[in-house]
Scaffold this active site. Structure first.
Site, PDB file in Angstrom:
ATOM      1  N   ILE A 127     -18.683  -9.091  -2.758  1.00 35.34           N
ATOM      2  CA  ILE A 127     -18.816  -8.248  -2.466  1.00 35.34           C
ATOM      3  C   ILE A 127     -17.736  -6.963  -3.995  1.00 35.34           C
ATOM      4  CG2 ILE A 127     -16.562  -8.621  -0.733  1.00 35.34           C
ATOM      5  CD1 ILE A 127     -17.648  -6.467   1.168  1.00 35.34           C
ATOM      6  N   CYS A 128     -17.924  -5.783  -2.869  1.00 36.79           N
ATOM      7  CA  CYS A 128     -17.102  -4.988  -3.441  1.00 36.79           C
ATOM      8  C   CYS A 128     -17.223  -4.535  -5.437  1.00 36.79           C
ATOM      9  CB  CYS A 128     -16.044  -4.560  -2.696  1.00 36.79           C
ATOM     10  SG  CYS A 128     -14.875  -3.125  -3.693  1.00 36.79           S
ATOM     11  N   GLY A 129     -15.631  -4.979  -5.798  1.00 39.00           N
ATOM     12  CA  GLY A 129     -15.337  -5.042  -6.961  1.00 39.00           C
ATOM     13  C   GLY A 129     -16.228  -6.368  -8.141  1.00 39.00           C
TER      14      GLY A 129
END
Length: 204
Positions: free
Chosen positions: A108-110
């Site tokens: 998720i995300c980064g």
């Protein structure tokens, strides 16, 4: 029954809120299809405690050197400030090993940026915070980007950082954690913020 490990990467700057729903409900046996089937095992670069973005101190259960795909049901990678740095190369390589072994990875995300740097999104449908965000990595998978909260392609699940509940729901589905009606009620409560979901869960 011996619980199957769900491995969670922990490191300095870990965006702890992105995996809060995931870890809490995997550990919480309520409503699960097979309570006790999974355990959360944290994986750090070493044995030293790490500090999350929220200031929580976590002492890893195992190190990256001890992490083996065959011991795992899934590797979960949260966002953070350092996925483009050399200090995260070990986690990026671990994701590659897991996928090569046919073991699930959820990012998720980064963490999706880290997977892009590793070339793991070049040939898989995926999502992230924005297509432009991943493009900065210089990866070759831009045409496989899907603007959705979460995308699963084979053994890889990716999610936007603003969609931790969708991320959790996708992980629970991959782990077969809940019966379908229970999973629907769970998302009704936490995703749709509908209190009816709570009463459905209480009667499950």
């Amino acid at each position: 029954m011996n619980a199957k490990a769900v491995h969670v990467a922990v490191f300095d700057s870990l965006a702890d809120w992105e995996i809060g729903y995931v870890t809490a409900h995997i550990r919480r046996e309520s409503w699960q299809r097979e309570p006790g089937r999974y355990s959360i095992v944290t994986v750090g670069p070493g044995r030293e405690p790490v500090t999350t973005m929220g200031g929580l101190r976590i002492t890893p259960d195992i190190t990256l050197a001890e992490l083996r795909p065959e011991d795992s049901a899934m590797l979960i990678l949260a966002g953070g400030d350092r996925w483009d740095q050399d200090s995260m190369a070990g986690f990026r390589a671990a994701a590659r090993r897991f996928l090569a072994a046919g073991v699930q990875v959820a990012a998720i995300c980064g963490a999706t940026y880290g997977l892009a740097l590793e070339g793991l999104l070049d040939d898989r449908a995926h999502t992230s915070n924005a297509a432009e965000y991943l493009a900065f990595s210089g990866y070759a998978g831009g045409d496989r980007y899907i603007a959705e909260p979460v995308v699963t392609d084979g053994d890889l699940t990716t999610a936007a950082g603003m969609a931790p509940v969708h991320f959790a729901r996708a992980i629970f589905a991959r782990l077969d954690l809940y019966e379908p009606d229970v999973a629907a009620s769970w998302f009704k409560l936490y995703g749709d913020r509908d209190p009816v979901g709570y009463y459905e869960l209480m009667s499950a």
